[in-house]
Design a protein around this motif. Structure first.
Motif, PDB file in Angstrom:
ATOM      1  N   SER A 133     -58.477  35.124 -12.726  1.00  0.00           N
ATOM      2  CA  SER A 133     -58.006  33.964 -12.513  1.00  0.00           C
ATOM      3  C   SER A 133     -56.939  32.923 -12.914  1.00  0.00           C
TER       4      SER A 133
ATOM      5  N   ARG B 180     -52.937  32.132 -12.612  1.00  0.00           N
ATOM      6  CA  ARG B 180     -52.262  30.924 -12.721  1.00  0.00           C
ATOM      7  C   ARG B 180     -51.741  30.280 -13.370  1.00  0.00           C
TER       8      ARG B 180
ATOM      9  N   ASN C 278     -63.021  36.897 -15.078  1.00  0.00           N
ATOM     10  CA  ASN C 278     -62.702  36.072 -14.082  1.00  0.00           C
ATOM     11  C   ASN C 278     -61.080  35.576 -15.017  1.00  0.00           C
TER      12      ASN C 278
END
Length: 61
Positions: free
Chosen positions: A31, A35, A29
């Motif tokens: 993300s 970010r 993961n």
């Protein structure tokens, strides 16, 4: 330079020392890490814009 020392470095160390982002990226993961790194790049771009404005002001005056 002060922006990088007092704002950029502090934010960078928060991201690099927070194990959550790195553990999630290891699990697949990516993300949250992406970010946060994008947010850091946007935050650091303010320093570049300020430097360019400073050069323009020095040349025009």
């Amino acid at each position: 330079m002060l922006w990088g020392v007092f704002v950029g470095y502090r934010e960078m160390m928060i991201i690099f020392t927070d194990d959550y982002f790195w553990k999630e990226a290891e699990k697949g993961n990516k993300s949250p890490l992406r970010r946060q790194l994008f947010r850091l790049a946007a935050l650091e771009s303010i320093e570049v814009v300020g430097f360019i404005v400073l050069i323009i002001l020095m040349v025009s005056i």
